[in-house]
Enzyme design. Structure first.
Site: not given
Length: 777
Positions: A96, A321
């Site tokens: 992330s 992500d």
């Protein structure tokens, strides 16, 4: 991949090795960047201190922090009676927004480049107004910077909810991709000596999520099924000087800028905020401004080993992500550090950055039922991103418990070895090859007699470890990465072949010959057992013994490398047939068939291939044990008796230990003898300047998006990241907290000009340091 073996230092050295895990956290990544920058500066100071321990070389205003760390390392050497501490970061995992920090830190270490451009990126481009899509920016009357950021956050959140069903993600992934490319391009073009020590390697792992998934083939009972999986890992590596030129890898060059920036952009593509990204779309994003920038999708695809035609193609995948499935990538770090070599004493830590550690809450008995959004939002975002840390820490605790249990079993076994080997002790140090061979054969006979009826079970476990090693090597020789569906299928087919050929009676002559020629894992296991014995002697070792310990460890790792090299893909390509069932064209058609049928129909071809492989290994490894023992006899002449006995007794007596302990290690999947120590770097762990923990960070608001709404918030969070990181690094070095005072001041001096909106915080910190108090509020 062959291991890197570092050279022996000319002075006593203890390495502080860090494997860094960078979590997700949206705008809290700005705080994490402050900490990763601090780690980077400590490594720079360590490299400089290794070259020059007399005069502090950091004299520029922007190097005040490195100068302070240099002084701390000198102080540490004095406290440790002349043993120098070398700080090494050799593993980084990121996911992330933390993946952006991981990619940039790894590149900065590889190229010895500054990270100031990333700080400026967070300060300028981390503003929600710049990230908002142009088509929408005019529709929203943005509030001025001086108004409270919570009002801006409410306006953004309201618009997002109203348009949730029909809008594209509101933030500009194309702009983020371009600025990340620019930052990394500025780093990869630097030509300075790397911060990775000679003979060591730096490994970077970045997690992504494949939105649509890719096919994998899994063996279920007597058949193979295929299904989709979504978790993806991009891997990058740098081998510092010390390896043969043909073996060295450097994935942080200017040619790799596209792959690095794609990894950073894809892993941080927060669902609902940034759009998904593919190789083609990222290439178009880079070309869409005035500057000419090209991305070679085929080169980037080389860092995505799970994708292999015809079943999976990276060019067709869309990524979001990495934290969706793995927001705390501990496992990647742990797997990587097990095989790391050393030529000195090592203190290993896995350091994970957690900017917003969970706080205990008191549940109300009369709590009302959650609303629709109150149930959906945590289930899609909060819970999956927070829960894995507890699972990973629990798994690591259990891992360490198993390691300690095995060490407790090892201790009496090892202590008994000299007595058990008394009958062959006269032969242990004999330079005559025949006598040494006789001694080793006698120990093998003792080992078989000691385990009695459980010996066939021991052999079956050895066959399993042989299969895992050889199948992975065969797949790599044919060009299939370990994660690919093709490699999984080859492992399954070779498993069927080996079970059919040797699984029925592992004590048969054919099985014994197969094990003798092919058991590479046993040879490596034995050397690692001896390495552990040498490492245990560092505790309490004086300066006169440390050079001998270092030389012994380095030689042992050179032996391990020579064994691993026998299975290197470039060597096996000349041994294995170029066609056959595992070649690209043939394998694609076989992977949808039943395993037993494939193994049966192609038994002759597989047997011929494995016979060629076994013959190759027999030639490469025949007599290697004897050669190693003779080499140690030569190397250890004049050594301390305790060290010499530790090496020789463990090497000669290993069969006695392995027959008793290997079944436990195999079934518990423990491949090392040292527990893995973990350190959490978080706002809670730094209290000298402010004891409020995560509450002092403005980025925790709006589900961790808070710092994107105010530059002042970003400046303050970044500064706290540096200050908190410095305090916790001093603790990790083993120094008292008072030693960090100069370090704090150097950070404040360095950042004063770059962080004008944090002026009040800087002043408060200076006052707190002068008065010995913490900053309030």
């Amino acid at each position: 991949m062959r291991i890197q073996v570092p050279p022996v230092s000319v002075e006593p050295v203890c390495e502080l090795r860090l494997a860094l895990v960078c979590f997700g956290g949206v705008s809290l990544a700005i705080y994490m960047h402050g900490t990763t920058k601090e780690i980077h500066k400590l490594v720079r100071a360590s490299c400089a201190y290794e070259d020059n321990q007399q005069t502090n070389p950091f004299t520029e205003p922007g190097e005040r922090t490195e100068a302070a760390y240099w002084n701390l390392l000198k102080r540490k050497q004095l406290e440790d009676h002349g043993v120098r501490t070398r700080v090494v970061v050799d593993v980084i995992t990121g996911t992330s927004a933390g993946g952006i920090n991981g990619v940039c830190l790894a590149t900065a270490l590889a190229r010895n480049a500054s990270q100031d451009a990333l700080r400026d990126l967070w300060m300028v481009e981390g503003d929600i107004g710049r990230l908002w899509r142009p088509a929408l920016a005019g529709k929203i009357p943005w509030l001025s910077e001086h108004l409270h950021w919570k009002l801006r956050a409410m306006e953004w959140a309201s618009w997002s909810l109203i348009n949730l069903g029909r809008a594209q993600p509101p933030l500009r992934g194309d702009r983020m991709g371009r600025v990340l490319y620019d930052v990394l391009a500025g780093m990869t073009q630097i030509e300075k000596p790397t911060l990775v020590p000679d003979g060591l390697s730096l490994e970077l792992f970045v997690t992504l999520t494949d939105l649509r998934g890719y096919r994998r083939f899994i063996r279920i009972a007597d058949r193979t099924i295929d299904d989709k999986t979504h978790q993806v890992v991009m891997r990058f590596r740098l081998d510092a000087a010390g390896a043969e030129d043909a073996e060295r890898v450097d994935d942080f060059t200017a040619a790799d800028t596209g792959a690095l920036s794609f990894a950073a952009r894809a892993t941080s593509s927060f669902p609902g905020a940034f759009p998904p990204v593919g190789l083609g779309s990222f290439d178009r994003d880079l070309r869409s401004d005035a500057r000419t920038r090209d991305l070679n999708p085929s080169l980037v695809a080389g860092f995505l080993p799970a994708y292999r035609a015809p079943f999976n193609t990276a060019q067709d995948a869309w990524f979001i992500d990495g934290g969706v499935l793995d927001n705390k990538p501990f496992g990647l770090a742990i797997d990587a550090i097990v095989a790391k070599p050393a030529a000195s004493e090592v203190r290993r830590w896995v350091v994970y950055l957690e900017p917003d550690p969970a706080q205990p809450t008191v549940e109300r008995r009369d709590a009302t039922a959650p609303t629709l959004l109150g149930a959906v939002i945590p289930s899609l975002s909060g819970i999956p991103r927070s829960e894995p840390i507890l699972d990973e820490l629990q798994r690591l605790r259990q891992f360490n418990e198993r390691v300690n249990d095995i060490r407790r079993l090892v201790t009496p076994q090892v202590a008994a070895l000299p007595t058990t080997l008394a009958s062959v002790s006269a032969l242990l140090r004999s330079p005559e090859a025949d006598q040494m061979r006789t001694a080793m054969n006698q120990v093998h006979d003792q080992a078989r007699q000691a385990v009695g009826t459980t010996y066939p079970t021991y052999l079956r476990l050895k066959l399993r470890s042989i299969h895992q090693a050889l199948a992975t090597a065969v797949a790599s020789a044919y060009g299939y990465p370990p994660e690919s569906a093709q490699a999984e299928f080859i492992r399954a087919v070779l498993g069927e072949w080996q079970d059919a050929k040797y699984g029925g009676d592992p004590t048969s002559a054919d099985a014994q010959n197969y094990i003798r020629s092919s058991d590479v894992p046993y040879r490596v296991r034995r050397l690692r057992f001896v390495v552990q014995g040498v490492s245990d002697l560092y505790s309490g070792a004086g300066p006169e013994l440390r050079p001998q310990l270092d030389a012994a460890k380095r030689q042992l790792y050179l032996f391990i490398d020579s064994i691993d090299s026998a299975l290197a893909p470039d060597r096996l390509r000349d041994v294995l047939p170029h066609g056959g069932p595992f070649a690209d064209d043939a394998l694609a058609g076989l992977m949808t068939q039943e395993l037993e049928g494939v193994a049966r129909d192609h038994e002759a071809e597989v047997s011929a291939m494995m016979a060629a492989l076994n013959s190759h290994l027999d030639k490469q490894l025949e007599g290697s044990s004897l050669e190693m023992l003779q080499r140690f006899n030569e190397l250890s002449t004049g050594w301390d008796d305790e060290l010499r006995n530790a090496v020789l007794v463990r090497f000669i007596g290993f069969p006695l230990w392995d027959t008793a302990i290997f079944p436990l290690m195999s079934l518990s999947e423990i491949q090392q003898f040292s527990p893995i120590r973990v350190a959490r770097f978080s706002p809670d762990g730094a209290t000298r300047l402010n004891a409020r923990g995560a509450a002092k960070l403005q980025g925790i608001g709006v589900h961790h998006f808070g710092a994107f709404f105010s530059r002042k918030a970003r400046e303050c969070d970044y500064l706290w990241g540096r200050l908190d990181g410095a305090e916790q690094l001093v603790h990790l070095l083993g120094l008292e907290s008072g030693a960090a005072e100069e370090l704090y001041l150097s950070i404040l001096d360095e950042e004063a000009a770059a962080l004008p909106l944090a002026e009040s915080l800087i002043s408060a910190c200076r006052a707190g340091l002068a008065g010995g108090t913490a900053v309030r509020g």
